[in-house]
Design a protein around this motif. Structure first.
Motif, PDB file in Angstrom:
ATOM      1  N   TYR A 192      -2.494   3.220  85.244  1.00 38.21           N
ATOM      2  CA  TYR A 192      -3.328   4.419  85.291  1.00 38.21           C
ATOM      3  C   TYR A 192      -2.558   5.568  84.648  1.00 38.21           C
ATOM      4  N   PHE A 193      -3.173   6.166  83.632  1.00 34.44           N
ATOM      5  CA  PHE A 193      -2.517   7.256  82.923  1.00 34.44           C
ATOM      6  C   PHE A 193      -3.465   8.427  82.753  1.00 34.44           C
ATOM      7  N   CYS A 194      -2.890   9.577  82.513  1.00 36.96           N
ATOM      8  CA  CYS A 194      -3.665  10.802  82.352  1.00 36.96           C
ATOM      9  C   CYS A 194      -4.373  10.787  80.997  1.00 36.96           C
ATOM     10  N   PRO A 195      -5.696  11.043  80.956  1.00 37.81           N
ATOM     11  CA  PRO A 195      -6.406  11.068  79.677  1.00 37.81           C
ATOM     12  C   PRO A 195      -6.083  12.316  78.844  1.00 37.81           C
ATOM     13  N   GLU A 196      -5.425  13.304  79.450  1.00 34.64           N
ATOM     14  CA  GLU A 196      -5.067  14.527  78.723  1.00 34.64           C
ATOM     15  C   GLU A 196      -3.702  14.396  78.039  1.00 34.64           C
ATOM     16  N   CYS A 197      -2.663  14.016  78.804  1.00 35.28           N
ATOM     17  CA  CYS A 197      -1.303  13.977  78.240  1.00 35.28           C
ATOM     18  C   CYS A 197      -0.769  12.555  78.048  1.00 35.28           C
ATOM     19  N   ALA A 198      -1.498  11.564  78.502  1.00 37.58           N
ATOM     20  CA  ALA A 198      -1.192  10.135  78.332  1.00 37.58           C
ATOM     21  C   ALA A 198       0.000   9.637  79.150  1.00 37.58           C
ATOM     22  N   SER A 199       0.475  10.401  80.132  1.00 45.28           N
ATOM     23  CA  SER A 199       1.574   9.941  80.988  1.00 45.28           C
ATOM     24  C   SER A 199       1.066   8.873  81.952  1.00 45.28           C
ATOM     25  N   THR A 200       1.749   7.718  81.978  1.00 49.04           N
ATOM     26  CA  THR A 200       1.436   6.706  82.987  1.00 49.04           C
ATOM     27  C   THR A 200       2.057   7.173  84.296  1.00 49.04           C
ATOM     28  N   VAL A 201       1.249   7.209  85.351  1.00 46.30           N
ATOM     29  CA  VAL A 201       1.734   7.697  86.640  1.00 46.30           C
ATOM     30  C   VAL A 201       1.856   6.559  87.644  1.00 46.30           C
ATOM     31  N   TYR A 202       0.857   5.675  87.700  1.00 42.25           N
ATOM     32  CA  TYR A 202       0.902   4.617  88.706  1.00 42.25           C
ATOM     33  C   TYR A 202       0.241   3.355  88.182  1.00 42.25           C
ATOM     34  N   TYR A 203       0.392   2.270  88.962  1.00 47.89           N
ATOM     35  CA  TYR A 203      -0.195   0.989  88.573  1.00 47.89           C
ATOM     36  C   TYR A 203      -0.534   0.184  89.818  1.00 47.89           C
ATOM     37  N   THR A 204      -1.406  -0.780  89.625  1.00 48.06           N
ATOM     38  CA  THR A 204      -1.723  -1.735  90.683  1.00 48.06           C
ATOM     39  C   THR A 204      -1.472  -3.137  90.139  1.00 48.06           C
ATOM     40  N   ALA A 205      -0.860  -3.971  90.954  1.00 51.77           N
ATOM     41  CA  ALA A 205      -0.613  -5.358  90.578  1.00 51.77           C
ATOM     42  C   ALA A 205      -1.770  -6.208  91.098  1.00 51.77           C
ATOM     43  N   ASP A 206      -2.258  -7.116  90.269  1.00 48.27           N
ATOM     44  CA  ASP A 206      -3.380  -7.964  90.671  1.00 48.27           C
ATOM     45  C   ASP A 206      -3.047  -8.819  91.890  1.00 48.27           C
ATOM     46  N   THR A 207      -1.764  -9.075  92.134  1.00 50.28           N
ATOM     47  CA  THR A 207      -1.353  -9.944  93.244  1.00 50.28           C
ATOM     48  C   THR A 207      -1.059  -9.184  94.524  1.00 50.28           C
ATOM     49  N   ASP A 208      -1.193  -7.830  94.523  1.00 48.68           N
ATOM     50  CA  ASP A 208      -0.852  -7.050  95.710  1.00 48.68           C
ATOM     51  C   ASP A 208      -1.797  -5.858  95.856  1.00 48.68           C
ATOM     52  N   ASN A 209      -2.900  -6.068  96.546  1.00 51.48           N
ATOM     53  CA  ASN A 209      -3.888  -5.008  96.751  1.00 51.48           C
ATOM     54  C   ASN A 209      -3.460  -3.960  97.760  1.00 51.48           C
ATOM     55  N   SER A 210      -2.451  -4.254  98.572  1.00 46.73           N
ATOM     56  CA  SER A 210      -2.071  -3.333  99.644  1.00 46.73           C
ATOM     57  C   SER A 210      -1.116  -2.225  99.187  1.00 46.73           C
ATOM     58  N   ARG A 211      -0.560  -2.357  97.987  1.00 41.92           N
ATOM     59  CA  ARG A 211       0.409  -1.365  97.510  1.00 41.92           C
ATOM     60  C   ARG A 211       0.036  -0.840  96.128  1.00 41.92           C
ATOM     61  N   ILE A 212       0.548   0.370  95.868  1.00 40.42           N
ATOM     62  CA  ILE A 212       0.402   0.985  94.550  1.00 40.42           C
ATOM     63  C   ILE A 212       1.808   1.307  94.063  1.00 40.42           C
ATOM     64  N   GLY A 213       2.090   0.937  92.818  1.00 43.02           N
ATOM     65  CA  GLY A 213       3.386   1.226  92.219  1.00 43.02           C
ATOM     66  C   GLY A 213       3.339   2.567  91.515  1.00 43.02           C
ATOM     67  N   ILE A 214       4.403   3.323  91.652  1.00 42.95           N
ATOM     68  CA  ILE A 214       4.494   4.626  91.001  1.00 42.95           C
ATOM     69  C   ILE A 214       5.789   4.672  90.205  1.00 42.95           C
ATOM     70  N   LYS A 215       5.705   5.119  88.962  1.00 45.82           N
ATOM     71  CA  LYS A 215       6.889   5.304  88.133  1.00 45.82           C
ATOM     72  C   LYS A 215       7.697   6.452  88.732  1.00 45.82           C
ATOM     73  N   ILE A 216       8.962   6.207  89.121  1.00 45.68           N
ATOM     74  CA  ILE A 216       9.676   7.235  89.881  1.00 45.68           C
ATOM     75  C   ILE A 216       9.998   8.470  89.054  1.00 45.68           C
ATOM     76  N   GLY A 217      10.039   8.350  87.744  1.00 41.76           N
ATOM     77  CA  GLY A 217      10.254   9.525  86.911  1.00 41.76           C
ATOM     78  C   GLY A 217       9.150  10.552  87.067  1.00 41.76           C
TER      79      GLY A 217
END
Length: 184
Positions: free
Chosen positions: A124-149
């Motif tokens: 998932y990334f911002c449509p304005e500045c294109a920064s990727t902020v978070y992601y979801t793994a198809d194998t883990d619906n209970s968690r969301i990954g966030i790029k720590i930067g």
């Protein structure tokens, strides 16, 4: 229904169980856990955001159990760096605000290398500045990954897991040995 387990999933699960068993055995024997075996469980509020601030993810809860540094080519290409560092958070501890665009991996064409998202992920990334902020793994619906930067928080806990080191740049694991000039 039988779920196909990958070698990576089995190794991660086994390492987690072994680590928990070792910590429990040490506690029973009266040995205090080391700094690496403990994590700060105090409740904190941290907000990750894209560069323009339009897309944010706020986490209210303890430090994540899993902070990982990944060297796979997907993470290198997706981050634009030699590696990527991310943390996974329980979905219920997060509040997502703003608009996002998505990119699904793998796409229509397979890649010629192994990745940390071989089982599928949506970024998932911002449509304005294109920064990727978070992601979801198809194998883990209970968690969301966030790029720590995206937290821009120097107090964020360091990675405890590294993966896909066969793809790492040789200099990455010993930055100080490069003797770089430090800019202010």
């Amino acid at each position: 229904m039988t779920k196909k387990l990958t070698r990576r999933t089995l190794l991660a699960g086994g390492a987690s169980l072994l680590g928990s068993a070792l910590i429990a055995a040490n506690v029973r024997a009266g040995v205090s856990p080391t700094k690496e075996e403990t994590r700060d469980t105090s409740i904190k509020t941290r907000t990750a955001s894209c560069n323009c601030g339009q897309l944010t993810v706020t986490h209210v809860g303890p430090d994540p159990e899993r902070v990982s540094l990944c060297h796979c080519y997907l993470c290198q290409k997706q981050s634009g760096s030699a590696f990527s560092v991310q943390a996974r958070f329980p979905r219920e501890e997060l509040t997502i605000q703003g608009k996002s665009s998505t990119w699904k991996f793998p796409g229509d064409k397979p890649v010629p290398y192994r990745t940390c998202a071989d089982q599928g992920a949506t970024y998932y990334f911002c449509p304005e500045c294109a920064s990727t902020v978070y992601y979801t793994a198809d194998t883990d619906n209970s968690r969301i990954g966030i790029k720590i930067g995206t937290f821009a928080d120097q107090s964020f806990p360091p990675p405890k897991i590294t993966g896909f080191e066969e793809y790492h740049h040789p200099w990455v694991m010993n930055i100080k040995a490069l003797g770089m000039k430090v800019l202010a």
